[in-house]
Write a protein that holds these residues in place. Structure first.
Motif, PDB file in Angstrom:
ATOM      1  N   VAL A  15      39.668  51.544  42.282  1.00  0.00           N
ATOM      2  CA  VAL A  15      39.074  52.630  43.077  1.00  0.00           C
ATOM      3  C   VAL A  15      38.067  53.412  42.236  1.00  0.00           C
ATOM      4  O   VAL A  15      36.955  53.710  42.687  1.00  0.00           O
ATOM      5  CB  VAL A  15      40.170  53.563  43.642  1.00  0.00           C
ATOM      6  N   LEU A  16      38.425  53.730  41.000  1.00  0.00           N
ATOM      7  CA  LEU A  16      37.489  54.442  40.124  1.00  0.00           C
ATOM      8  C   LEU A  16      36.257  53.593  39.840  1.00  0.00           C
ATOM      9  O   LEU A  16      35.142  54.116  39.757  1.00  0.00           O
ATOM     10  CB  LEU A  16      38.172  54.840  38.818  1.00  0.00           C
ATOM     11  N   GLY A  17      36.452  52.282  39.725  1.00  0.00           N
ATOM     12  CA  GLY A  17      35.345  51.385  39.455  1.00  0.00           C
ATOM     13  C   GLY A  17      34.352  51.271  40.595  1.00  0.00           C
ATOM     14  O   GLY A  17      33.208  50.847  40.394  1.00  0.00           O
ATOM     15  N   GLU A  18      34.753  51.651  41.804  1.00  0.00           N
ATOM     16  CA  GLU A  18      33.827  51.639  42.940  1.00  0.00           C
ATOM     17  C   GLU A  18      32.746  52.703  42.788  1.00  0.00           C
ATOM     18  O   GLU A  18      31.633  52.534  43.275  1.00  0.00           O
ATOM     19  CB  GLU A  18      34.584  51.845  44.248  1.00  0.00           C
ATOM     20  N   ALA A  19      33.072  53.816  42.122  1.00  0.00           N
ATOM     21  CA  ALA A  19      32.133  54.936  42.020  1.00  0.00           C
ATOM     22  C   ALA A  19      31.613  55.187  40.611  1.00  0.00           C
ATOM     23  O   ALA A  19      30.638  55.910  40.435  1.00  0.00           O
ATOM     24  CB  ALA A  19      32.812  56.215  42.541  1.00  0.00           C
ATOM     25  N   ARG A  27      44.136  42.333  26.978  1.00  0.00           N
ATOM     26  CA  ARG A  27      44.160  40.886  26.750  1.00  0.00           C
ATOM     27  C   ARG A  27      44.108  40.160  28.092  1.00  0.00           C
ATOM     28  O   ARG A  27      43.415  39.180  28.263  1.00  0.00           O
ATOM     29  CB  ARG A  27      45.436  40.525  26.001  1.00  0.00           C
ATOM     30  N   ASP A  28      44.871  40.643  29.049  1.00  0.00           N
ATOM     31  CA  ASP A  28      44.956  40.018  30.365  1.00  0.00           C
ATOM     32  C   ASP A  28      44.402  41.000  31.386  1.00  0.00           C
ATOM     33  O   ASP A  28      44.981  42.055  31.619  1.00  0.00           O
ATOM     34  CB  ASP A  28      46.415  39.678  30.694  1.00  0.00           C
ATOM     35  N   HIS A  29      43.277  40.666  31.992  1.00  0.00           N
ATOM     36  CA  HIS A  29      42.678  41.595  32.945  1.00  0.00           C
ATOM     37  C   HIS A  29      43.271  41.505  34.332  1.00  0.00           C
ATOM     38  O   HIS A  29      42.989  42.339  35.186  1.00  0.00           O
ATOM     39  CB  HIS A  29      41.158  41.443  32.996  1.00  0.00           C
ATOM     40  N   GLY A  30      44.137  40.555  34.590  1.00  0.00           N
ATOM     41  CA  GLY A  30      44.789  40.456  35.893  1.00  0.00           C
ATOM     42  C   GLY A  30      43.775  40.391  37.012  1.00  0.00           C
ATOM     43  O   GLY A  30      42.741  39.754  36.909  1.00  0.00           O
ATOM     44  N   ASP A  31      44.064  41.081  38.076  1.00  0.00           N
ATOM     45  CA  ASP A  31      43.206  41.064  39.263  1.00  0.00           C
ATOM     46  C   ASP A  31      42.494  42.390  39.474  1.00  0.00           C
ATOM     47  O   ASP A  31      42.291  42.810  40.608  1.00  0.00           O
ATOM     48  CB  ASP A  31      44.048  40.730  40.499  1.00  0.00           C
ATOM     49  N   VAL A  32      42.109  43.056  38.412  1.00  0.00           N
ATOM     50  CA  VAL A  32      41.456  44.351  38.550  1.00  0.00           C
ATOM     51  C   VAL A  32      39.997  44.125  38.925  1.00  0.00           C
ATOM     52  O   VAL A  32      39.237  43.497  38.190  1.00  0.00           O
ATOM     53  CB  VAL A  32      41.551  45.178  37.251  1.00  0.00           C
ATOM     54  N   GLU A  33      39.623  44.658  40.086  1.00  0.00           N
ATOM     55  CA  GLU A  33      38.253  44.511  40.579  1.00  0.00           C
ATOM     56  C   GLU A  33      37.444  45.761  40.247  1.00  0.00           C
ATOM     57  O   GLU A  33      37.993  46.825  39.981  1.00  0.00           O
ATOM     58  CB  GLU A  33      38.271  44.299  42.095  1.00  0.00           C
ATOM     59  N   ASN A  34      36.133  45.619  40.262  1.00  0.00           N
ATOM     60  CA  ASN A  34      35.195  46.732  40.089  1.00  0.00           C
ATOM     61  C   ASN A  34      35.179  47.315  38.688  1.00  0.00           C
ATOM     62  O   ASN A  34      34.738  48.451  38.500  1.00  0.00           O
ATOM     63  CB  ASN A  34      35.471  47.865  41.098  1.00  0.00           C
ATOM     64  N   VAL A  35      35.671  46.594  37.708  1.00  0.00           N
ATOM     65  CA  VAL A  35      35.671  47.095  36.333  1.00  0.00           C
ATOM     66  C   VAL A  35      35.034  46.058  35.419  1.00  0.00           C
ATOM     67  O   VAL A  35      34.980  44.866  35.743  1.00  0.00           O
ATOM     68  CB  VAL A  35      37.097  47.432  35.825  1.00  0.00           C
ATOM     69  N   GLU A  36      34.563  46.534  34.272  1.00  0.00           N
ATOM     70  CA  GLU A  36      34.031  45.642  33.261  1.00  0.00           C
ATOM     71  C   GLU A  36      35.164  45.271  32.311  1.00  0.00           C
ATOM     72  O   GLU A  36      35.720  46.136  31.642  1.00  0.00           O
ATOM     73  CB  GLU A  36      32.912  46.340  32.488  1.00  0.00           C
TER      74      GLU A  36
END
Length: 150
Positions: A15-19, A27-36
């Motif tokens: 959500v924060l990555g949207e704005a 090490r493991d980014h999982g399924d986090v969207e909208n982030v670098e």
């Protein structure tokens, strides 16, 4: 508790990555969207710089931790970074919301506070300075050992 915490963390980051520009060090980014996704950084050499030079450092505590101050929270403020953390009673005993750390009680409040402080970045250096001063004063090894042995 671990699954709930992971869900809350990934939701909050996404959500924060949207704005905002959000960098995620893991090490493991999982399924986090909208982030670098930035991979890992070395604890002693690189991490303090990441904390110090990030505008906000998000540190939601594991749901199973009911009390105490997470070491990562002290790492962040000790490095001169601004801590954005869920409310923990022990954090509030030492630090003041909006003055030396930024605390939230819900995911919605975390987003509101992140939005506010990123729009008012002139507040951040004072919060970082106050947090670091408290960490240096109240959380040195000698002080903690003295408290434990009394």
């Amino acid at each position: 508790a671990k699954e709930v915490t992971n869900f809350e963390r990934t939701t909050l980051l996404s959500v924060l990555g949207e704005a905002h520009q959000v960098k995620f060090y893991s090490r493991d980014h999982g399924d986090v969207e909208n982030v670098e996704h930035c991979g890992i950084v070395m604890y002693k050499d690189e991490m303090p710089g990441v904390f110090r030079y990030s505008k906000l450092n998000l540190n939601p505590t594991l749901r199973c931790i009911q009390s105490g101050i997470p070491l990562r929270a002290l790492d962040i403020v000790g490095a001169g970074g601004v801590l954005l953390s869920n409310y923990q009673a022990e954090l509030a005993e030492y630090f003041t919301d909006g003055e030396s750390v930024i605390l939230y009680g819900s995911l919605e409040e975390a987003v509101e506070k992140a939005d506010y402080y990123l729009a008012h970045q002139d507040c951040l250096p004072g919060i970082a300075r106050a947090g670091r001063e408290i960490a240096e004063k109240s959380f040195c090894f000698e002080d903690r050992i003295k408290v434990l042995t009394e």
